[in-house]
Design a protein around this motif. Structure first.
Motif, PDB file in Angstrom:
ATOM      1  N   ALA A 183       0.862  -1.180   0.000  1.00 35.13           N
ATOM      2  CA  ALA A 183       0.000   0.000   0.000  1.00 35.13           C
ATOM      3  C   ALA A 183       0.902   1.234   0.000  1.00 35.13           C
ATOM      4  CB  ALA A 183      -0.904   0.000   1.229  1.00 35.13           C
ATOM      5  N   THR A 184       0.971   1.913  -1.131  1.00 30.10           N
ATOM      6  CA  THR A 184       1.870   3.054  -1.264  1.00 30.10           C
ATOM      7  C   THR A 184       1.339   4.038  -2.293  1.00 30.10           C
ATOM      8  OG1 THR A 184       4.125   3.740  -1.907  1.00 30.10           O
ATOM      9  CG2 THR A 184       3.246   1.738  -2.931  1.00 30.10           C
ATOM     10  N   GLU A 185       1.632   5.309  -2.078  1.00 37.29           N
ATOM     11  CA  GLU A 185       1.234   6.323  -3.053  1.00 37.29           C
ATOM     12  C   GLU A 185       2.219   6.389  -4.218  1.00 37.29           C
ATOM     13  OE1 GLU A 185       4.297   8.262  -0.571  1.00 37.29           O
ATOM     14  OE2 GLU A 185       2.613   6.895  -0.197  1.00 37.29           O
ATOM     15  N   LYS A 186       3.329   5.642  -4.099  1.00 32.54           N
ATOM     16  CA  LYS A 186       4.369   5.677  -5.133  1.00 32.54           C
ATOM     17  C   LYS A 186       4.059   4.700  -6.266  1.00 32.54           C
ATOM     18  CE  LYS A 186       7.754   7.006  -1.645  1.00 32.54           C
ATOM     19  NZ  LYS A 186       8.974   6.631  -0.891  1.00 32.54           N
ATOM     20  N   THR A 187       2.878   4.844  -6.828  1.00 36.54           N
ATOM     21  CA  THR A 187       2.448   3.989  -7.930  1.00 36.54           C
ATOM     22  C   THR A 187       1.280   4.657  -8.645  1.00 36.54           C
ATOM     23  OG1 THR A 187       1.604   1.791  -8.524  1.00 36.54           O
ATOM     24  CG2 THR A 187       0.857   2.717  -6.437  1.00 36.54           C
ATOM     25  N   ASP A 188       1.042   4.257  -9.883  1.00 39.63           N
ATOM     26  CA  ASP A 188      -0.110   4.754 -10.623  1.00 39.63           C
ATOM     27  C   ASP A 188      -1.278   3.778 -10.553  1.00 39.63           C
ATOM     28  OD1 ASP A 188       1.253   7.056 -11.464  1.00 39.63           O
ATOM     29  OD2 ASP A 188       2.151   5.996 -13.158  1.00 39.63           O
ATOM     30  N   GLN A 189      -1.039   2.618  -9.920  1.00 38.85           N
ATOM     31  CA  GLN A 189      -2.048   1.560  -9.890  1.00 38.85           C
ATOM     32  C   GLN A 189      -3.005   1.737  -8.717  1.00 38.85           C
ATOM     33  OE1 GLN A 189      -1.945  -2.978 -11.171  1.00 38.85           O
ATOM     34  NE2 GLN A 189      -0.626  -2.585  -9.422  1.00 38.85           N
ATOM     35  N   ARG A 209       6.889   7.365   7.632  1.00 38.73           N
ATOM     36  CA  ARG A 209       7.782   7.117   6.497  1.00 38.73           C
ATOM     37  C   ARG A 209       7.174   6.208   5.432  1.00 38.73           C
ATOM     38  NH1 ARG A 209      10.784   6.346  10.979  1.00 38.73           N
ATOM     39  NH2 ARG A 209      10.733   4.090  10.699  1.00 38.73           N
ATOM     40  N   GLY A 210       6.078   5.563   5.744  1.00 40.57           N
ATOM     41  CA  GLY A 210       5.518   4.626   4.787  1.00 40.57           C
ATOM     42  C   GLY A 210       6.326   3.338   4.738  1.00 40.57           C
ATOM     43  N   ILE A 211       6.257   2.640   3.622  1.00 40.14           N
ATOM     44  CA  ILE A 211       6.979   1.380   3.461  1.00 40.14           C
ATOM     45  C   ILE A 211       8.431   1.652   3.071  1.00 40.14           C
ATOM     46  CG2 ILE A 211       7.102  -0.759   2.101  1.00 40.14           C
ATOM     47  CD1 ILE A 211       4.068  -0.598   1.806  1.00 40.14           C
ATOM     48  N   ASN A 212       9.334   0.900   3.661  1.00 38.66           N
ATOM     49  CA  ASN A 212      10.757   1.051   3.366  1.00 38.66           C
ATOM     50  C   ASN A 212      11.010   0.869   1.878  1.00 38.66           C
ATOM     51  OD1 ASN A 212      13.660   0.293   3.115  1.00 38.66           O
ATOM     52  ND2 ASN A 212      13.605   0.488   5.338  1.00 38.66           N
ATOM     53  N   PRO A 213      11.810   1.754   1.251  1.00 40.68           N
ATOM     54  CA  PRO A 213      12.101   1.639  -0.182  1.00 40.68           C
ATOM     55  C   PRO A 213      12.671   0.286  -0.581  1.00 40.68           C
ATOM     56  CG  PRO A 213      12.799   3.780   0.620  1.00 40.68           C
ATOM     57  CD  PRO A 213      12.397   2.977   1.829  1.00 40.68           C
ATOM     58  N   SER A 214      13.481  -0.318   0.303  1.00 39.05           N
ATOM     59  CA  SER A 214      14.064  -1.626  -0.019  1.00 39.05           C
ATOM     60  C   SER A 214      12.991  -2.707  -0.056  1.00 39.05           C
ATOM     61  CB  SER A 214      15.142  -1.989   1.006  1.00 39.05           C
ATOM     62  OG  SER A 214      14.592  -2.144   2.306  1.00 39.05           O
ATOM     63  N   VAL A 215      11.917  -2.519   0.709  1.00 42.33           N
ATOM     64  CA  VAL A 215      10.797  -3.456   0.685  1.00 42.33           C
ATOM     65  C   VAL A 215       9.987  -3.270  -0.600  1.00 42.33           C
ATOM     66  CG1 VAL A 215       8.611  -4.081   1.801  1.00 42.33           C
ATOM     67  CG2 VAL A 215      10.648  -3.674   3.194  1.00 42.33           C
ATOM     68  N   LEU A 216       9.778  -2.019  -0.995  1.00 41.48           N
ATOM     69  CA  LEU A 216       9.012  -1.737  -2.206  1.00 41.48           C
ATOM     70  C   LEU A 216       9.643  -2.374  -3.444  1.00 41.48           C
ATOM     71  CD1 LEU A 216       7.989   2.023  -1.723  1.00 41.48           C
ATOM     72  CD2 LEU A 216       6.510   0.009  -1.602  1.00 41.48           C
ATOM     73  N   LYS A 217      10.951  -2.545  -3.420  1.00 40.80           N
ATOM     74  CA  LYS A 217      11.652  -3.101  -4.576  1.00 40.80           C
ATOM     75  C   LYS A 217      11.355  -4.587  -4.804  1.00 40.80           C
ATOM     76  CE  LYS A 217      15.605   0.093  -4.433  1.00 40.80           C
ATOM     77  NZ  LYS A 217      17.069   0.212  -4.209  1.00 40.80           N
ATOM     78  N   ILE A 218      10.919  -5.285  -3.764  1.00 43.39           N
ATOM     79  CA  ILE A 218      10.785  -6.745  -3.888  1.00 43.39           C
ATOM     80  C   ILE A 218       9.336  -7.226  -3.881  1.00 43.39           C
ATOM     81  CG2 ILE A 218      13.052  -7.123  -2.830  1.00 43.39           C
ATOM     82  CD1 ILE A 218      11.595  -7.971  -0.262  1.00 43.39           C
ATOM     83  N   VAL A 219       8.365  -6.318  -3.694  1.00 42.48           N
ATOM     84  CA  VAL A 219       6.960  -6.755  -3.656  1.00 42.48           C
ATOM     85  C   VAL A 219       6.470  -7.088  -5.063  1.00 42.48           C
ATOM     86  CG1 VAL A 219       6.481  -5.404  -1.598  1.00 42.48           C
ATOM     87  CG2 VAL A 219       6.055  -4.399  -3.863  1.00 42.48           C
TER      88      VAL A 219
END
Length: 252
Positions: A183-189, A209-219
């Motif tokens: 769940a992140t605002e860093k997407t268009d989906q 801070r939201g979700i850690n950037p390193s986590v976002l890379k692997i979802v």
């Protein structure tokens, strides 16, 4: 019933004193968090720090006034809270859910730190049939009286797993055929445009801070909620509720 339990819990689920906390950790007590007086020093404190790091115990430095509010006894600069629940093993829980034949629904909380938000999320998770909540040992909100009260007792009904690293938990879920959705605002989906009618684990980030950037890379997928007002974000427990109930809607 819950209120009476909370009153008892606040008094009984504590360890105070540096040596007592060290012995509690070494004996395997379910230490949830240790509060340490900011200016406390000495060899015994160094030993406590060493033991906490070895066992990945969550701790924070606080002013002495905070410790005095936690206990009226001689805390010697440190108070530990003991979890009122038993935590589950992640691998065992995943295997159990998969064997049950139902479509798995897991919730991952990445560094969520507020106990009341945690409790509110647990309450919604119980209502929406979440099979398990996954948190990281270090940096996560404690399971304390505020958590129990805000969850309305749901904390005793939803399995909670503590893991060393969120990323390792995600890899294990993915290896078990469970899709991970951040769940992140860093997407268009949009959340309403992805499939949740399959084995899934929803990942929510911390309040600031939201979700850690390193986590976002692997979802596997990222999704956001549509926002139409001038405020750019929702409270994490509210956002979590929206994600979980969209999952329920799709599975009906």
């Amino acid at each position: 019933m819950v209120f009476l339990y909370l009153c008892a819990m606040e008094k009984e689920h504590q360890i105070f004193g540096i040596r007592a906390i060290i012995e509690g950790i070494q004996s395997g007590a379910a230490i949830d968090k240790v509060f340490i007086q900011s200016d406390t020093q000495g060899d015994l404190m160094k030993e406590l720090m060493k033991v906490m790091k070895q066992k990945s115990i969550n701790f924070s430095y606080v002013p002495v006034e905070k410790l005095n509010r936690l206990t009226s006894n001689n805390h010697q600069g440190a108070v530990a809270t003991i979890s009122p629940i038993a935590f589950h093993d992640l691998e065992t829980l995943i295997e159990k859910v998969l064997e049950s034949g139902k479509t798995p629904l897991f919730l991952i909380l990445d560094q969520l730190s507020d106990a009341r938000n945690f409790g509110a999320i647990i309450r919604t998770a119980e209502c929406t049939g979440v099979d398990g909540i996954i948190v990281q040992k270090a940096g996560s909100a404690p399971v304390n009286g505020d958590t129990v009260k805000t969850s309305a007792g749901a904390v005793f009904n939803v399995p909670i797993c503590k893991v060393e690293h969120i990323k390792d938990a995600i890899f294990h879920l993915q290896g078990s055929g469970i899709k991970t959705v951040a769940a992140t605002e860093k997407t268009d989906q949009n959340i309403y445009d992805i499939s949740l009618n399959e084995p899934v684990a929803i990942i929510m980030g911390s309040e600031d801070r939201g979700i850690n950037p390193s986590v976002l890379k692997i979802v596997d997928e990222k999704a956001k909620l549509p926002m139409f007002g001038s405020i750019g974000s929702l409270n994490v427990s509210v956002a979590c509720g929206a994600f979980l109930y969209e999952t329920v809607r799709q599975r009906q």
